[in-house]
Write a protein that holds these residues in place. Structure first.
Motif, PDB file in Angstrom:
ATOM      1  N   PHE A  74       0.897  -1.149   0.015  1.00  0.00           N
ATOM      2  CA  PHE A  74       0.105  -0.019  -0.167  1.00  0.00           C
ATOM      3  C   PHE A  74       0.707   1.289  -0.030  1.00  0.00           C
ATOM      4  CE2 PHE A  74       0.532  -1.555   4.406  1.00  0.00           C
ATOM      5  CZ  PHE A  74       1.038  -0.326   5.214  1.00  0.00           C
ATOM      6  N   GLU A  75       2.268   1.074  -0.168  1.00  0.00           N
ATOM      7  CA  GLU A  75       2.930   2.356  -0.365  1.00  0.00           C
ATOM      8  C   GLU A  75       3.119   2.903  -1.401  1.00  0.00           C
ATOM      9  OE1 GLU A  75       4.369  -0.381   3.135  1.00  0.00           O
ATOM     10  OE2 GLU A  75       4.239  -0.539   0.930  1.00  0.00           O
ATOM     11  N   LEU A  76       2.822   4.232  -1.794  1.00  0.00           N
ATOM     12  CA  LEU A  76       2.848   4.777  -2.757  1.00  0.00           C
ATOM     13  C   LEU A  76       4.262   4.782  -3.558  1.00  0.00           C
ATOM     14  CD1 LEU A  76       0.755   7.849  -1.820  1.00  0.00           C
ATOM     15  CD2 LEU A  76      -0.213   6.316  -3.620  1.00  0.00           C
ATOM     16  N   GLU A  77       4.320   4.522  -4.806  1.00  0.00           N
ATOM     17  CA  GLU A  77       5.594   4.685  -5.407  1.00  0.00           C
ATOM     18  C   GLU A  77       5.566   5.885  -5.769  1.00  0.00           C
ATOM     19  OE1 GLU A  77       6.444   2.083  -8.806  1.00  0.00           O
ATOM     20  OE2 GLU A  77       5.146   0.367  -7.843  1.00  0.00           O
ATOM     21  N   GLU A 106     -14.299  11.828  -1.829  1.00  0.00           N
ATOM     22  CA  GLU A 106     -14.165  10.247  -1.183  1.00  0.00           C
ATOM     23  C   GLU A 106     -12.955   9.607  -2.162  1.00  0.00           C
ATOM     24  OE1 GLU A 106     -16.642   6.550  -0.411  1.00  0.00           O
ATOM     25  OE2 GLU A 106     -16.312   6.919  -2.652  1.00  0.00           O
ATOM     26  N   ILE A 107     -11.882   8.883  -1.446  1.00  0.00           N
ATOM     27  CA  ILE A 107     -10.952   8.382  -2.054  1.00  0.00           C
ATOM     28  C   ILE A 107     -11.235   6.735  -1.973  1.00  0.00           C
ATOM     29  CG2 ILE A 107      -8.207   8.011  -2.262  1.00  0.00           C
ATOM     30  CD1 ILE A 107      -9.255  10.951  -3.057  1.00  0.00           C
ATOM     31  N   SER A 108     -11.425   6.419  -2.978  1.00  0.00           N
ATOM     32  CA  SER A 108     -11.933   4.594  -2.693  1.00  0.00           C
ATOM     33  C   SER A 108     -10.451   3.768  -3.346  1.00  0.00           C
ATOM     34  CB  SER A 108     -13.238   4.498  -3.378  1.00  0.00           C
ATOM     35  OG  SER A 108     -13.115   4.966  -4.685  1.00  0.00           O
ATOM     36  N   GLY A 109     -10.501   2.770  -2.872  1.00  0.00           N
ATOM     37  CA  GLY A 109      -9.512   1.680  -3.357  1.00  0.00           C
ATOM     38  C   GLY A 109     -10.229   0.516  -3.644  1.00  0.00           C
ATOM     39  N   HIS A 110      -9.834  -0.112  -4.915  1.00  0.00           N
ATOM     40  CA  HIS A 110     -10.301  -1.351  -5.158  1.00  0.00           C
ATOM     41  C   HIS A 110      -9.318  -2.307  -5.880  1.00  0.00           C
ATOM     42  CE1 HIS A 110     -14.335   0.939  -5.729  1.00  0.00           C
ATOM     43  NE2 HIS A 110     -13.456   2.102  -5.983  1.00  0.00           N
ATOM     44  N   VAL A 149      -5.193   9.879   0.953  1.00  0.00           N
ATOM     45  CA  VAL A 149      -5.144  10.844   1.837  1.00  0.00           C
ATOM     46  C   VAL A 149      -4.376  11.422   2.458  1.00  0.00           C
ATOM     47  CG1 VAL A 149      -6.948  11.089   3.714  1.00  0.00           C
ATOM     48  CG2 VAL A 149      -7.760   9.723   1.822  1.00  0.00           C
ATOM     49  N   ASP A 150      -3.547  10.318   3.040  1.00  0.00           N
ATOM     50  CA  ASP A 150      -2.227  10.865   4.024  1.00  0.00           C
ATOM     51  C   ASP A 150      -1.483  11.979   2.967  1.00  0.00           C
ATOM     52  OD1 ASP A 150      -3.198   9.372   5.967  1.00  0.00           O
ATOM     53  OD2 ASP A 150      -1.921   7.722   5.698  1.00  0.00           O
ATOM     54  N   PHE A 151      -1.246  11.410   1.735  1.00  0.00           N
ATOM     55  CA  PHE A 151      -0.752  12.584   1.036  1.00  0.00           C
ATOM     56  C   PHE A 151      -1.195  13.960   0.677  1.00  0.00           C
ATOM     57  CE2 PHE A 151       0.986  14.496  -3.035  1.00  0.00           C
ATOM     58  CZ  PHE A 151       2.187  14.257  -2.999  1.00  0.00           C
ATOM     59  N   LEU A 152      -2.579  13.715   0.440  1.00  0.00           N
ATOM     60  CA  LEU A 152      -3.165  15.081   0.236  1.00  0.00           C
ATOM     61  C   LEU A 152      -3.328  15.856   1.584  1.00  0.00           C
ATOM     62  CD1 LEU A 152      -6.281  13.929  -1.626  1.00  0.00           C
ATOM     63  CD2 LEU A 152      -4.253  15.049  -2.535  1.00  0.00           C
ATOM     64  N   PRO A 199      -8.414  17.579   6.375  1.00  0.00           N
ATOM     65  CA  PRO A 199      -8.854  16.233   6.582  1.00  0.00           C
ATOM     66  C   PRO A 199     -10.001  16.203   6.574  1.00  0.00           C
ATOM     67  CG  PRO A 199      -7.187  16.547   8.193  1.00  0.00           C
ATOM     68  CD  PRO A 199      -7.346  17.975   7.526  1.00  0.00           C
ATOM     69  N   ALA A 200     -10.950  17.234   6.644  1.00  0.00           N
ATOM     70  CA  ALA A 200     -12.514  17.083   6.775  1.00  0.00           C
ATOM     71  C   ALA A 200     -12.927  16.999   5.263  1.00  0.00           C
ATOM     72  CB  ALA A 200     -13.076  18.304   7.552  1.00  0.00           C
TER      73      ALA A 200
END
Length: 634
Positions: free
Chosen positions: A538-541, A564-568, A590-593, A600-601
């Protein structure tokens, strides 16, 4: 003019001349008088009679050769020069015969025959003298030409189309990236030069028509250059418009089917000197052209200017050596790949006159130019070359020299030989229509291609405000992100991995953009196609930064939007593991943003695992599409 100068120089050098008989001398003098009155054709019979009266009259043979050459009868001139050389091979006065004979042979491409004459001619001058150095350059060309003819390129030029031959001459062809639109200079019977346009209909070129009444005038317009999408045109005009010098460069832009009124490119590009022969980069943001302004390497040099962020052309930069020489360079053409430059020159060693060369833009500067070889180059002048974005075909104009004149110039095409294809890094192109996903209304969008390894913009173009049409060039040899943006809409991101691509191709992709619509019932969402993770992690390249920076910039530009940031995932592995992985990947985004300054809200992470596939998980390609990060306006 050069030939006339040499002939007049030779006449003055050898006069007076004396025959063995008074009759021969009188006839000779009469011929010289007639030539001085510009009556060369009338002078020839008198010089012929002078030779009959005194066959050993060497100067009469030489002058007869010069008269034949002046009246464009090279074979007869060559025979006369050879007789003068045979009679007096070692006398300084015969130097002019060696000079003229070798020049004719070089123009005819008879390099092996020219070499002995040039070698003998060189003995009359000191090696370091101006004439001695000029002869050495001719010897270099003769030896190079002899070797080139022995090792020809596998090239078979063919006429482009009879339907294009509606005027006495056609030349300087340029095409769009898809090779479906052709623009060229046409010479009309009355001597007017206009820009013509033709389109490809199936496998046949349509009859050409005037490019635009806004552009063509009763004066001359020529040497066009097009951006890859065919919507930006730069051309040369030398009279009839208010300009800065003898020839200036002008620009026109196409919206829908209409070309704008041409505008002078301004004092940064145009000067009181001569500017001509433009070449635009594929995205229209870099311009190459030829000028004889001060500060160059030689007489006419190739210069380059870039368009700044405000839309102004910057102060041109001379390309310098090794491209430019102390002599003349002409007709630059920058390939759609942005790094391969084709140009003509009479300063680099070639087969005679102007030859075509290729050089590459490298980190350290331009590579040493390479002659394109025979028969692309020959003893005649080669004016210009256009190489298709795919790197497979080349277009040019051909003018065959004939006794007493020349054939009209025609447009030709040939398949680029493998030796040259290896030099030309091909590009692909993407074209289509940008429109509102709901109303289908065409949109004026900015399309940017980003190199993921450097995060640098490679190409930036706009879609047509009336039709929404766009064409973007996609280079080979890298990983790229393509972004389509319009204010008030979600941006579209596309991913292209061309690291293994060696051939260019065209792709059609119309892009519907979702308008920003928040609140209950909102369905506006997009896939982030340039977010990368290692398998099962799950670490971003690092190459994901380009995409994430874009998303952060979008959220800052639209401060009221929440997403919403969604993972698939695909269906490989257990459902529980996939669900957890999708949540962690979404949270990484989300953490990067958040670190980029987004509150965060305004952003929330959600993982859907394998529950919402885009396509059935029935192939590796489908599973790749299902492994994704989406963003949706809340």
């Amino acid at each position: 003019m050069i030939r006339l100068f040499l002939i007049c120089f030779a006449f003055s050098l050898l006069s007076p001349a004396y025959a063995q008989t008074k009759k021969a001398q009188d006839l000779y003098n009469q011929a010289i008088r007639l030539f001085g009155e510009r009556r060369a054709n009338e002078a020839i019979p008198f010089m012929q009679e002078a030779i009959k009266a005194d066959p050993t009259f060497t100067d009469a043979h030489l002058k007869l050769g010069q008269l034949y050459e002046f009246t464009r009868r090279p074979e007869m001139a060559l025979a006369a020069y050879r007789e003068a050389i045979r009679q007096q091979p070692d006398k300084p006065a015969t130097a002019a015969a060696y000079q003229s004979a070798s020049s004719i042979l070089l123009r005819q491409g008879h390099y092996a025959d020219a070499i002995p004459y040039l070698e003998r001619f060189a003995t009359f001058f000191a090696p370091q003298s101006a004439q001695g150095q000029r002869i050495q350059r001719q010897l270099e060309s003769a030896r190079f030409g002899q070797e080139a003819v022995r090792n020809p390129q596998p090239v078979t030029p063919r006429p482009l189309s009879e339907s294009l031959q509606t005027t006495p001459s056609q030349y300087f062809p340029v095409l769009t990236a898809d090779e479906q639109t052709l623009v060229y200079t046409a010479l009309k019977p009355e001597g007017d030069e206009d820009l013509m346009i033709a389109g490809m209909k199936g496998e046949v070129w349509s009859p050409p028509v005037s490019l635009s009444d806004q552009i063509n005038t009763p004066e001359n317009e020529g040497t066009p250059s097009l951006s890859a999408d065919g919507r930006m045109l730069v051309f040369t005009a030398c009279q009839g418009r208010r300009g800065f010098g003898s020839c200036d460069l002008y620009i026109s832009r196409k919206t829908g089917d209409t070309w704008s009124e041409p505008q002078n490119l301004g004092p940064a590009i145009n000067t009181r000197y001569w500017e001509s022969q433009p070449s635009l980069s594929a995205d229209g943001r870099r311009l190459y052209f030829v000028s004889d302004r001060p500060g160059g390497q030689g007489r006419r040099d190739i210069w380059r200017s870039d368009l700044d962020a405000s839309g102004n052309w910057q102060e041109p930069v001379n390309l310098g050596a090794p491209v430019n020489t102390p002599y003349n360079e002409a007709s630059p053409f920058i390939h759609a790949n942005g790094r391969t430059l084709f140009f003509a020159s009479d300063g680099h060693v070639g087969l005679g006159g102007y030859d075509l060369f290729v050089a590459d833009s490298l980190a350290r500067g331009w590579s040493t130019p390479t002659n394109l070889g025979y028969p692309i180059n020959n003893a005649d002048d080669q004016a210009a070359l256009f190489v298709a974005a795919s790197g497979t075909r080349a277009y040019y104009s051909f003018e065959e020299q004939k006794e007493g004149g020349s054939q009209k110039s025609r447009l030709y095409v040939f398949d680029l030989p493998e030796s040259l294809r290896e030099r030309v890094k091909p590009v692909s192109y993407l074209k289509g229509i940008i429109a509102d996903a709901r109303t289908k209304k065409p949109l004026t969008a900015t399309i940017e291609l980003i190199d993921l390894s450097t995060n640098q913009v490679v190409t930036r173009v706009s879609s047509d405000e009336q039709t929404g049409q766009y064409t973007a060039v996609l280079p080979s040899g890298g990983e790229y992100a393509l972004y389509v943006t319009v204010p008030g809409y979600l941006f579209k991101s596309l991913s292209f991995d061309f690291t293994q691509r060696t051939k260019g191709e065209g792709m059609s992709l119309s892009v519907p953009l979702e308008p920003i619509a928040s609140g209950k019932g909102s369905t506006a969402k997009e896939t982030l196609n340039n977010i990368f993770f290692e398998s099962g992690r799950f670490e971003l390249e690092s190459k994901s930064k380009t995409e994430l920076d874009r998303l952060a910039a979008f959220l800052k530009t639209n401060p009221t939007v929440k997403v919403e940031i969604s993972g698939h995932t695909d269906d490989q592995g257990s459902a529980a593991t996939n669900l957890e992985l999708s949540k962690k990947r979404a949270q990484s985004v989300v953490d990067f943003l958040t670190r980029a300054g987004i509150e965060p809200a305004r952003i929330q992470a959600t993982g859907y695992g394998e529950t919402r596939p885009l396509v059935p998980n029935t192939s590796d390609e489908n599973r790749r599409l299902n492994r994704r990060i989406e963003w949706r306006v809340l």
